[in-house]
Write a protein that holds these residues in place. Sequence first.
Motif, PDB file in Angstrom:
ATOM      1  N   THR A   1       0.564   7.623 -15.002  1.00  0.00           N
ATOM      2  CA  THR A   1       1.938   7.551 -14.506  1.00  0.00           C
ATOM      3  C   THR A   1       1.974   7.729 -12.997  1.00  0.00           C
ATOM      4  N   GLU A   2       1.236   8.714 -12.534  1.00  0.00           N
ATOM      5  CA  GLU A   2       1.202   9.013 -11.101  1.00  0.00           C
ATOM      6  C   GLU A   2       0.633   7.853 -10.287  1.00  0.00           C
ATOM      7  N   VAL A   3      -0.498   7.340 -10.717  1.00  0.00           N
ATOM      8  CA  VAL A   3      -1.133   6.245  -9.980  1.00  0.00           C
ATOM      9  C   VAL A   3      -0.261   4.991 -10.017  1.00  0.00           C
ATOM     10  N   ALA A   4       0.320   4.714 -11.176  1.00  0.00           N
ATOM     11  CA  ALA A   4       1.197   3.547 -11.302  1.00  0.00           C
ATOM     12  C   ALA A   4       2.358   3.645 -10.325  1.00  0.00           C
ATOM     13  N   LEU A   5       2.902   4.838 -10.229  1.00  0.00           N
ATOM     14  CA  LEU A   5       4.019   5.070  -9.317  1.00  0.00           C
ATOM     15  C   LEU A   5       3.610   4.794  -7.880  1.00  0.00           C
ATOM     16  N   GLN A   6       2.462   5.308  -7.495  1.00  0.00           N
ATOM     17  CA  GLN A   6       2.018   5.178  -6.114  1.00  0.00           C
ATOM     18  C   GLN A   6       1.648   3.742  -5.770  1.00  0.00           C
ATOM     19  N   LEU A   7       1.038   3.052  -6.719  1.00  0.00           N
ATOM     20  CA  LEU A   7       0.607   1.677  -6.457  1.00  0.00           C
ATOM     21  C   LEU A   7       1.704   0.659  -6.776  1.00  0.00           C
ATOM     22  N   GLU A   8       2.819   1.153  -7.266  1.00  0.00           N
ATOM     23  CA  GLU A   8       3.949   0.284  -7.607  1.00  0.00           C
ATOM     24  C   GLU A   8       3.553  -0.774  -8.635  1.00  0.00           C
ATOM     25  N   ILE A   9       2.878  -0.314  -9.676  1.00  0.00           N
ATOM     26  CA  ILE A   9       2.512  -1.202 -10.781  1.00  0.00           C
ATOM     27  C   ILE A   9       2.950  -0.554 -12.093  1.00  0.00           C
ATOM     28  N   GLU A  10       2.717  -1.260 -13.218  1.00  0.00           N
ATOM     29  CA  GLU A  10       3.080  -0.721 -14.524  1.00  0.00           C
ATOM     30  C   GLU A  10       2.094   0.362 -14.946  1.00  0.00           C
TER      31      GLU A  10
ATOM     32  N   LYS B   1     -10.570  10.153  -3.757  1.00  0.00           N
ATOM     33  CA  LYS B   1     -10.298   9.453  -5.013  1.00  0.00           C
ATOM     34  C   LYS B   1      -9.481   8.218  -4.691  1.00  0.00           C
ATOM     35  N   SER B   2      -9.942   7.105  -5.186  1.00  0.00           N
ATOM     36  CA  SER B   2      -9.369   5.849  -4.739  1.00  0.00           C
ATOM     37  C   SER B   2      -9.111   4.920  -5.916  1.00  0.00           C
ATOM     38  N   TRP B   3      -7.872   4.407  -5.987  1.00  0.00           N
ATOM     39  CA  TRP B   3      -7.509   3.478  -7.058  1.00  0.00           C
ATOM     40  C   TRP B   3      -7.150   2.124  -6.456  1.00  0.00           C
TER      41      TRP B   3
ATOM     42  N   GLU C   1      -4.453  -0.500  -2.500  1.00  0.00           N
ATOM     43  CA  GLU C   1      -5.228   0.714  -2.738  1.00  0.00           C
ATOM     44  C   GLU C   1      -4.367   1.958  -2.533  1.00  0.00           C
ATOM     45  N   PHE C   2      -4.548   2.919  -3.417  1.00  0.00           N
ATOM     46  CA  PHE C   2      -3.986   4.246  -3.212  1.00  0.00           C
ATOM     47  C   PHE C   2      -5.133   5.235  -3.252  1.00  0.00           C
ATOM     48  N   ARG C   3      -5.119   6.169  -2.313  1.00  0.00           N
ATOM     49  CA  ARG C   3      -6.262   7.054  -2.164  1.00  0.00           C
ATOM     50  C   ARG C   3      -5.792   8.482  -1.879  1.00  0.00           C
ATOM     51  N   ILE C   4      -6.422   9.436  -2.511  1.00  0.00           N
ATOM     52  CA  ILE C   4      -6.172  10.841  -2.201  1.00  0.00           C
ATOM     53  C   ILE C   4      -7.461  11.445  -1.672  1.00  0.00           C
ATOM     54  N   THR C   5      -7.407  11.941  -0.469  1.00  0.00           N
ATOM     55  CA  THR C   5      -8.576  12.592   0.105  1.00  0.00           C
ATOM     56  C   THR C   5      -8.291  14.077   0.249  1.00  0.00           C
ATOM     57  N   THR C   6      -9.224  14.875  -0.186  1.00  0.00           N
ATOM     58  CA  THR C   6      -9.082  16.323  -0.089  1.00  0.00           C
ATOM     59  C   THR C   6     -10.222  16.860   0.763  1.00  0.00           C
ATOM     60  N   GLY C   7      -9.878  17.664   1.750  1.00  0.00           N
ATOM     61  CA  GLY C   7     -10.914  18.171   2.653  1.00  0.00           C
ATOM     62  C   GLY C   7     -10.779  19.668   2.897  1.00  0.00           C
ATOM     63  N   ARG C   8     -11.876  20.283   3.264  1.00  0.00           N
ATOM     64  CA  ARG C   8     -11.854  21.707   3.595  1.00  0.00           C
ATOM     65  C   ARG C   8     -11.028  21.940   4.842  1.00  0.00           C
ATOM     66  N   ALA C   9     -10.071  22.852   4.752  1.00  0.00           N
ATOM     67  CA  ALA C   9      -9.194  23.106   5.895  1.00  0.00           C
ATOM     68  C   ALA C   9      -9.959  23.666   7.081  1.00  0.00           C
ATOM     69  N   ASP C  10     -10.993  24.440   6.804  1.00  0.00           N
ATOM     70  CA  ASP C  10     -11.734  25.053   7.913  1.00  0.00           C
ATOM     71  C   ASP C  10     -12.580  24.029   8.656  1.00  0.00           C
ATOM     72  N   MET C  11     -12.678  22.837   8.105  1.00  0.00           N
ATOM     73  CA  MET C  11     -13.452  21.789   8.761  1.00  0.00           C
ATOM     74  C   MET C  11     -12.551  20.731   9.375  1.00  0.00           C
ATOM     75  N   PHE C  12     -11.267  20.947   9.261  1.00  0.00           N
ATOM     76  CA  PHE C  12     -10.364  19.882   9.639  1.00  0.00           C
ATOM     77  C   PHE C  12      -9.280  20.326  10.602  1.00  0.00           C
TER      78      PHE C  12
END
Lengths: 240, 240
Positions: free
Chosen positions: B107-116, B140-142, B218-229
């Motif tokens: 559901t989440e990915v569909a929403l973000q990519l505007e698909i069914e 993470k990339s869809w 493409e929809f992508r979620i990147t998660t990074g360490r705050a102390d490195m960013f």
Amino acid sequence: MNKKLYHKVIDYINEEITSGNLTIGDLLPSETQLSKLLNVSVGTVRKAIDKLENSNLLYRHHGKGTYVSDYGFDNSMFNFFSYGSETGSSIRIYKTTPIRKKTTATTEVALQLEIERGADVIYLERRGYIDEKNPIIIEKSWWIAEVVEGLQKPNIHIPDLLYALIYKKFATQIITSKEVLTAGIADSKTAKILHINKGDPVVILNRYSYAKDKGLVEFRITTGRADMFSYRTTIGNNDY
Amino acid sequence: MNKKLYHKVIDYINEEITSGNLTIGDLLPSETQLSKLLNVSVGTVRKAIDKLENSNLLYRHHGKGTYVSDYGFDNSMFNFFSYGSETGSSIRIYKTTPIRKKTTATTEVALQLEIERGADVIYLERRGYIDEKNPIIIEKSWWIAEVVEGLQKPNIHIPDLLYALIYKKFATQIITSKEVLTAGIADSKTAKILHINKGDPVVILNRYSYAKDKGLVEFRITTGRADMFSYRTTIGNNDY
DNA sequence: TAGTGGTCTAGACCACATA
DNA sequence: ATGTGGTCTAGACCACTAC
């Protein structure tokens, strides 16, 4: 110092804004008017406005004119708030100043302001609200004391647009701010003020402000609720 | 679609880069060469390069030439890393792709990519390293399945610069990426991969990538360490 | 129709880098 | 000395907004 002609235009506009002659939402003179006023070509005016538009101080509206935006020095990356999946457009933040005092620089503050530890600084603590109830940001700000001597006195009213006051009262024109954004978690004190739980994510923004002919004059740490904050950019081509 | 002449120049440069003819660090033809090649004035070439420099795809070096930067589509805000109080200059990140598969949109990915919901998507999970040991980002990339059908097959080598592959293999040119940055805290799974503790702060970046003539792909979620960013910007005038 | 910003041109001259 | 990007000009024409 710098002989680029378009600086003449940038300086003029900067001063009009910093002095308060022009403020958020105001319309600038047209490009041809400015070119006549400052004796430069329209192309040079356009170049200057390009730069200022790029740094978000101004925005243009085709057919209408050029306006002072609300993304200027007095605001920051913290203009980019969003609520859930909304547009993330700019939202006006109202500020209070519950704490102000003259004090001495801690090791950390001295390091950031590039001054001696124990040197005099003026400290302001502000809170930012979008409604009248709950603050969503906390702003801790240290100024080099000699630059803004007297700012700590309680009889001075501190407006939302602090830098206009600094200009008028202390003849100090903020020209540039550098901001560094990162993430952190709320300690119990911060959590209490922001009405979140200890350990919740927060966004942390360090700001360094530079004044004309004076260099670094302010160091600021802003802490905001992560669920109220997102920063947006575009990579590549905006025109498509 | 758009009749602005400088798009001719932007398109040309974009294609040279996306195709791999020009890559990070390469020198572009000079402005006069480009103006002759594309039959436009030098001013128009300058305008196009101004735009691309502004979106960090290129950088100019006075007296030497214009180069392809490493802040392009294939990178992102996550280029801005810092270690303690260091300069925060760009650091090359090496990526692995431990997971790739064809699946269906939640559901989440569909929403973000505007698909069914339930539509086919290609899922990639990548890790980013600055040294060979510990990943500091998880990506993470869809992708919309029909656009990159086959990308999930294990025999395709996925390079660090993913978009060059997408262009060559799937004739899909990424033109724009929108990014939204916020903060969060690490769940136990994320914490384990990043070698931090559960509850530690992380920086979260959502990216939406748009391809020429195809829109959002493409929809992508990147998660990074705050102390490195940390992410840096300047407000106001850069020239001072 | 008049005024605004947006695009494009052509050319002069300056400042930096390299050989 | 040559080639590169950087500044500045002057003017033509287009596109959007308001009246």
